[in-house]
Design a protein around this motif. Structure first.
Motif, short mmCIF file in Angstrom:
data_model
loop_
_atom_site.label_atom_id
_atom_site.label_comp_id
_atom_site.label_asym_id
_atom_site.label_seq_id
_atom_site.Cartn_x
_atom_site.Cartn_y
_atom_site.Cartn_z
N VAL A 82 0.85 -1.19 0.00
CA VAL A 82 0.00 0.00 0.00
C VAL A 82 0.88 1.24 0.00
O VAL A 82 1.77 1.37 0.86
CB VAL A 82 -0.93 0.02 1.23
CG1 VAL A 82 -1.77 1.30 1.25
CG2 VAL A 82 -1.83 -1.22 1.23
N VAL A 83 0.65 2.13 -0.94
CA VAL A 83 1.45 3.36 -1.02
C VAL A 83 1.33 4.15 0.28
O VAL A 83 0.23 4.43 0.76
CB VAL A 83 1.00 4.23 -2.21
CG1 VAL A 83 1.57 5.64 -2.10
CG2 VAL A 83 1.43 3.59 -3.53
N ALA A 133 5.80 1.23 -1.65
CA ALA A 133 4.92 0.82 -2.75
C ALA A 133 5.06 1.78 -3.94
O ALA A 133 5.58 2.88 -3.82
CB ALA A 133 3.47 0.69 -2.31
N GLN A 141 -2.80 0.12 -8.05
CA GLN A 141 -2.56 1.43 -7.44
C GLN A 141 -3.06 2.50 -8.40
O GLN A 141 -2.46 2.72 -9.45
CB GLN A 141 -1.09 1.65 -7.12
CG GLN A 141 -0.77 3.03 -6.56
CD GLN A 141 -1.56 3.36 -5.30
OE1 GLN A 141 -1.75 2.50 -4.44
NE2 GLN A 141 -2.04 4.58 -5.20
N ASP A 142 -4.17 3.15 -8.03
CA ASP A 142 -4.80 4.16 -8.88
C ASP A 142 -5.11 3.57 -10.25
O ASP A 142 -5.87 2.61 -10.36
CB ASP A 142 -3.93 5.41 -8.97
CG ASP A 142 -3.81 6.13 -7.64
OD1 ASP A 142 -4.70 5.92 -6.78
OD2 ASP A 142 -2.85 6.88 -7.44
N LYS A 171 -7.95 0.11 -0.73
CA LYS A 171 -6.83 0.94 -0.31
C LYS A 171 -7.24 2.38 -0.05
O LYS A 171 -6.51 3.12 0.60
CB LYS A 171 -5.71 0.88 -1.36
CG LYS A 171 -5.02 -0.49 -1.42
CD LYS A 171 -3.92 -0.54 -2.48
CE LYS A 171 -3.26 -1.90 -2.52
NZ LYS A 171 -2.17 -1.99 -3.52
N ASP A 197 -8.48 -3.23 -5.34
CA ASP A 197 -7.45 -2.51 -4.59
C ASP A 197 -7.76 -1.02 -4.47
O ASP A 197 -7.47 -0.40 -3.45
CB ASP A 197 -6.08 -2.73 -5.23
CG ASP A 197 -5.45 -4.04 -4.80
OD1 ASP A 197 -6.12 -4.83 -4.10
OD2 ASP A 197 -4.28 -4.29 -5.14
N TYR A 198 -8.34 -0.44 -5.52
CA TYR A 198 -8.69 0.98 -5.43
C TYR A 198 -9.71 1.20 -4.31
O TYR A 198 -9.59 2.12 -3.49
CB TYR A 198 -9.23 1.52 -6.75
CG TYR A 198 -9.38 3.01 -6.73
CD1 TYR A 198 -8.30 3.84 -7.04
CD2 TYR A 198 -10.57 3.62 -6.34
CE1 TYR A 198 -8.42 5.23 -6.99
CE2 TYR A 198 -10.69 4.99 -6.28
CZ TYR A 198 -9.62 5.79 -6.61
OH TYR A 198 -9.74 7.16 -6.54
#
Length: 431
Positions: A13-14, A48, A217-218, A288, A284-285
């Motif tokens: 996770v960023v 990340a 991620q995004d 997260k 994930d979007y």
């Protein structure tokens, strides 16, 4: 001589440096228990990928430094274990931390609680989704370290796509290349990577282990699909795609040759990769960013049906709310199809007629529209009413609203601003 390498194909996770560090620690302990003495984590695993302008914050770099120290401290008792951790490093020319650091996309080699080597990525991509030259300066050196009698040369992602970094590692004594990566998915990308790394092995003569990130991620997805290539330029093993996995590669020295052996996940159909990428990207979007549920407008058409199915696979039917908002122009078959889709997917389904709102808008605008025939204006009013309805559900219930437009529609502007473009995530915007 036998060395077992563990590839930590994990979903990070960023910005969650403590959480990411704990994942690495857990993976290291699990790998050690299985007999591995080298753990490879993906590129920038501590923070990340892609962290974008967070790299510009000194506090972010400091938190990454702390997380690396945590990994080192918590794995100090794993005798002879070597862990490669990807993270940004910010230092001035004297090696001291500064408020505006010279940053590198780096990896640290940790052994028994100490960082024994650092490596900075030499080649920085600046195309497509990459913007690494904005954040990092290129590295200059090489990194070769010893594990169980094997000399391992470390490369980071783009370094392995060109001949020089691998050749320099070989000249520095490397017998095996470890390549840590965060390479965004597109259709067929995993097999493109395999082909490119086979060419790299042919050019430098060294076997190679490719450790890759997994997760969304995004707007980008990383599919895992880590792999190993033997010195004979043949694929020696492949990890599964689109799942977290601690994947092992056995390294053996036969005479003067290094041989690799690993489990081989079967090749996959491109459509299967595409589906799993869409599902993982959405899941994930949502997760997260702290959401639990989603909602979407169901029209009875193909695009919203596809988004509904992706959402159910990603989050479970109990977390998806479908809303049909018929107008005077909605065909009966659209209502029938929407009801059937919701029944098959077993999601919550509601119908909200927008006729009263539509008539109210027309009445309010009549003095200004007097004498003009109905046209696209009225169609767009309908779309905007639906957008307001969906955003109200989002505000009240905490749903993330999914938009259902596809790539062709967005590319040509075949959509309504403040209407069907309302929402937080567009799962099929690139399909």
């Amino acid at each position: 001589m036998t060395l077992k390498i563990a590839v930590a194909q994990l979903n990070f996770v960023v910005g969650d440096m403590p959480g990411n560090a704990q994942k690495i620690i857990d993976a290291a302990k699990a790998a050690y228990a299985e007999g591995a003495r080298l753990l490879l984590t993906p590129e920038l695993s501590i923070c990340a990928y892609i962290a974008e302008d967070l790299f510009l914050r000194p506090s972010f770099i400091a938190a990454c430094d702390d997380a690396v120290k945590t990994v080192a401290r918590e794995t100090a008792g794993l005798k002879d274990m070597v862990i490669v951790v990807g993270h940004p490093i910010g230092k001035d020319q004297r090696g001291k931390s500064v408020s505006v650091p010279q940053r590198t996309n780096s990896a640290s080699v940790i052994r028994e609680g100490r960082v024994i080597e650092n490596y900075a990525k030499r080649l920085l991509p600046n195309y497509q989704v990459f913007d690494e030259r904005r954040y990092f300066t290129p590295g200059q050196g090489t990194c070769v370290f010893q594990v169980e009698g094997v000399s391992v040369g470390l490369l980071i992602c783009e370094d392995a796509w060109f001949e020089e970094p691998a050749q320099l590692a070989k000249e520095a004594g490397a017998e095996l290349l470890a390549v840590i990566n965060a390479s965004p998915f597109h259709i067929g990308k995993g097999y493109e990577r395999e082909t490119m790394m086979i060419e790299r092995v042919k050019a430098c003569g060294l076997p190679l282990v490719y450790a890759h990130l997994v997760g969304g991620q995004d707007e980008v997805v990383f599919e895992g699909h880590s792999f190993a290539v033997g010195a004979d330029a043949q694929l020696a093993g492949r990890a599964p795609s689109f799942e977290e996995k601690l994947w092992f590669v056995d390294v053996q020295r036969a005479a003067d040759a290094i041989e690799l052996k690993a489990d081989m996940a079967p090749a996959r159909a491109l459509d299967a990769d595409l589906w799993d990428a869409l599902v993982m990207g959405l899941r994930d979007y949502v997760r997260k960013n702290g959401f639990r549920t989603v909602a979407l407008g169901l029209s009875g058409g193909i695009d919203s049906a596809l988004v509904l199915a992706i959402a159910v696979d990603a989050l479970g039917a109990q977390n998806v709310h479908a809303v049909m908002m018929p107008s005077p122009y909605t065909a009966g078959i659209s209502l029938e199809d929407a009801r059937e889709m919701a029944r098959r997917m077993n999601v919550r389904y509601d119908e909200i007629s927008i006729l009263p709102e539509f008539e109210s808008f027309k009445a309010s605008l009549k003095p200004l529209f007097d004498g003009k025939p109905e046209d696209i204006t009225e169609e767009n009013i309908q779309a905007r009413i639906r957008g307001v309805m969906l955003m109200a559900l989002s505000n009240k219930h905490g749903h993330l609203i999914l938009t259902t437009g596809n790539k062709s529609e967005y590319a040509t502007g075949y959509c309504t601003l403040y209407g069907d473009m309302c929402g937080g995530f567009a799962p099929i915007k690139d399909v």
